[in-house]
Scaffold this motif. Sequence first.
Motif, PDB file in Angstrom:
ATOM      1  N   GLY A  71     -60.537  -1.456 -28.444  1.00 12.38           N
ATOM      2  CA  GLY A  71     -59.749  -0.240 -28.583  1.00 12.38           C
ATOM      3  C   GLY A  71     -58.390  -0.516 -29.193  1.00 12.38           C
ATOM      4  O   GLY A  71     -57.894   0.268 -30.011  1.00 12.38           O
ATOM      5  N   TRP A  72     -57.782  -1.631 -28.817  1.00 14.55           N
ATOM      6  CA  TRP A  72     -56.464  -2.013 -29.339  1.00 14.55           C
ATOM      7  C   TRP A  72     -56.538  -2.223 -30.848  1.00 14.55           C
ATOM      8  O   TRP A  72     -55.719  -1.701 -31.609  1.00 14.55           O
ATOM      9  N   GLN A  73     -57.527  -2.990 -31.293  1.00 18.35           N
ATOM     10  CA  GLN A  73     -57.667  -3.256 -32.727  1.00 18.35           C
ATOM     11  C   GLN A  73     -57.982  -1.989 -33.509  1.00 18.35           C
ATOM     12  O   GLN A  73     -57.560  -1.833 -34.657  1.00 18.35           O
ATOM     13  N   ALA A  74     -58.722  -1.077 -32.893  1.00 17.72           N
ATOM     14  CA  ALA A  74     -59.071   0.167 -33.568  1.00 17.72           C
ATOM     15  C   ALA A  74     -57.907   1.146 -33.581  1.00 17.72           C
ATOM     16  O   ALA A  74     -57.753   1.927 -34.529  1.00 17.72           O
ATOM     17  N   ALA A  75     -57.085   1.125 -32.538  1.00 19.42           N
ATOM     18  CA  ALA A  75     -56.028   2.118 -32.405  1.00 19.42           C
ATOM     19  C   ALA A  75     -54.807   1.820 -33.264  1.00 19.42           C
ATOM     20  O   ALA A  75     -54.170   2.757 -33.771  1.00 19.42           O
ATOM     21  N   LEU A  76     -54.453   0.559 -33.438  1.00 16.67           N
ATOM     22  CA  LEU A  76     -53.223   0.237 -34.171  1.00 16.67           C
ATOM     23  C   LEU A  76     -53.203   0.842 -35.578  1.00 16.67           C
ATOM     24  O   LEU A  76     -52.198   1.452 -35.974  1.00 16.67           O
TER      25      LEU A  76
ATOM     26  N   PRO B 253     -45.502  -2.782 -35.598  1.00 20.01           N
ATOM     27  CA  PRO B 253     -44.854  -4.038 -35.983  1.00 20.01           C
ATOM     28  C   PRO B 253     -45.781  -4.954 -36.771  1.00 20.01           C
ATOM     29  O   PRO B 253     -47.006  -4.930 -36.592  1.00 20.01           O
ATOM     30  N   ARG B 254     -45.205  -5.755 -37.639  1.00 18.80           N
ATOM     31  CA  ARG B 254     -45.930  -6.784 -38.382  1.00 18.80           C
ATOM     32  C   ARG B 254     -45.331  -8.140 -38.062  1.00 18.80           C
ATOM     33  O   ARG B 254     -44.109  -8.294 -38.111  1.00 18.80           O
ATOM     34  N   PRO B 255     -46.152  -9.146 -37.750  1.00 14.47           N
ATOM     35  CA  PRO B 255     -47.607  -9.036 -37.593  1.00 14.47           C
ATOM     36  C   PRO B 255     -47.971  -8.117 -36.433  1.00 14.47           C
ATOM     37  O   PRO B 255     -47.167  -7.936 -35.513  1.00 14.47           O
ATOM     38  N   ARG B 256     -49.172  -7.556 -36.501  1.00 18.94           N
ATOM     39  CA  ARG B 256     -49.586  -6.638 -35.463  1.00 18.94           C
ATOM     40  C   ARG B 256     -49.610  -7.329 -34.104  1.00 18.94           C
ATOM     41  O   ARG B 256     -50.078  -8.465 -33.988  1.00 18.94           O
ATOM     42  N   PRO B 257     -49.112  -6.669 -33.080  1.00 21.08           N
ATOM     43  CA  PRO B 257     -49.098  -7.287 -31.739  1.00 21.08           C
ATOM     44  C   PRO B 257     -50.502  -7.550 -31.227  1.00 21.08           C
ATOM     45  O   PRO B 257     -51.405  -6.728 -31.404  1.00 21.08           O
ATOM     46  N   ALA B 258     -50.681  -8.690 -30.603  1.00 21.04           N
ATOM     47  CA  ALA B 258     -51.983  -9.062 -30.056  1.00 21.04           C
ATOM     48  C   ALA B 258     -52.214  -8.344 -28.727  1.00 21.04           C
ATOM     49  O   ALA B 258     -51.273  -8.003 -28.006  1.00 21.04           O
ATOM     50  N   PHE B 259     -53.481  -8.126 -28.412  1.00 19.66           N
ATOM     51  CA  PHE B 259     -53.829  -7.489 -27.150  1.00 19.66           C
ATOM     52  C   PHE B 259     -53.745  -8.480 -26.000  1.00 19.66           C
ATOM     53  O   PHE B 259     -54.280  -9.586 -26.074  1.00 19.66           O
ATOM     54  N   THR B 260     -53.072  -8.090 -24.945  1.00 19.51           N
ATOM     55  CA  THR B 260     -53.106  -8.781 -23.659  1.00 19.51           C
ATOM     56  C   THR B 260     -52.974  -7.718 -22.575  1.00 19.51           C
ATOM     57  O   THR B 260     -52.436  -6.636 -22.812  1.00 19.51           O
TER      58      THR B 260
ATOM     59  N   GLY C  80     -51.185  -2.195 -23.148  1.00 21.03           N
ATOM     60  CA  GLY C  80     -52.533  -2.747 -23.132  1.00 21.03           C
ATOM     61  C   GLY C  80     -53.024  -2.948 -21.711  1.00 21.03           C
ATOM     62  O   GLY C  80     -52.254  -3.298 -20.816  1.00 21.03           O
ATOM     63  N   CYS C  81     -54.314  -2.713 -21.502  1.00 21.40           N
ATOM     64  CA  CYS C  81     -54.919  -2.890 -20.170  1.00 21.40           C
ATOM     65  C   CYS C  81     -56.349  -3.365 -20.361  1.00 21.40           C
ATOM     66  O   CYS C  81     -57.045  -2.881 -21.266  1.00 21.40           O
ATOM     67  N   PHE C  82     -56.797  -4.300 -19.527  1.00 22.71           N
ATOM     68  CA  PHE C  82     -58.203  -4.675 -19.581  1.00 22.71           C
ATOM     69  C   PHE C  82     -59.066  -3.430 -19.424  1.00 22.71           C
ATOM     70  O   PHE C  82     -58.727  -2.495 -18.696  1.00 22.71           O
TER      71      PHE C  82
END
Length: 255
Positions: A158-163, A174-181, A222-224
């Motif tokens: 969802g994180w990768q799809a939503a950004l 932001p660039r680079p795109r923030p990683a999901f945690t 972000g949330c699991f």
Amino acid sequence: MDSLADLDARIAGCAACPRLVDWREEVARTKRAAFADWTYWGRPVPGFGPAGARLLIVGLAPAAHGGNRTGRMFTGDRSGDVLYRALYDLGLASQPTSERPDDGLELYGVRVTAPVHCAPPANKPTPTERDTCRPWLVQELRLLRPTLRSVVVLGAFGWQAALPAFAEAGWTVPRPRPAFTHGTHVRLTAASAAIAASASDATAGSTGRATPAAADGLDLFGCFHVSQRNTFTGRLTAEMLREVLRTAATAAGLP
């Protein structure tokens, strides 16, 4: 599309991805034995929640025998049980469970959606299916923008799809795109207001008032994902979920 009701109706009639159309309709025909007496929804599942939502929750996709059966996001499966229980505990939902679309569930200031609106085989949409479905999320974000103040994204997919959707809808990612945690927090600014924000910083600092640009920003959390794999193993506990939702609700100005 001028309203979320119009958007939801358009989503429910989408047939853009042949693999997903075949799968969702096959599941609706064959059913699961426990739901043999149900008439499955068997169509794309639109978002659920009020048009003036201040907090948006973004999942992955409807479950084959959950949302694909009920026609409502996160209803009728154990993932939904976990999510709606947490929302209820925080005073953001009228009841702790939801199994049917006519069971009276109401969300208070919260809307639930997904980057993919059809149930995918093995719960795994393809990148092409994700990208094909993105315009629906972009339009949903644009329609929610006047009131939307925070978003909780469940899981890395969802994180990768939503950004990219946030970027297309008018926020600066932001660039680079923030990683999901789990527990990550990113502040997105309004792309159209970035210049105005820098020009008005001095004024805002002297008056103590928020600038228009700041008011149009978005807090992204972000949330699991509330999948059984995460909740059964303890990777995501009820308290961990409540904490992220509580923080996001506070950022959105919800009680």
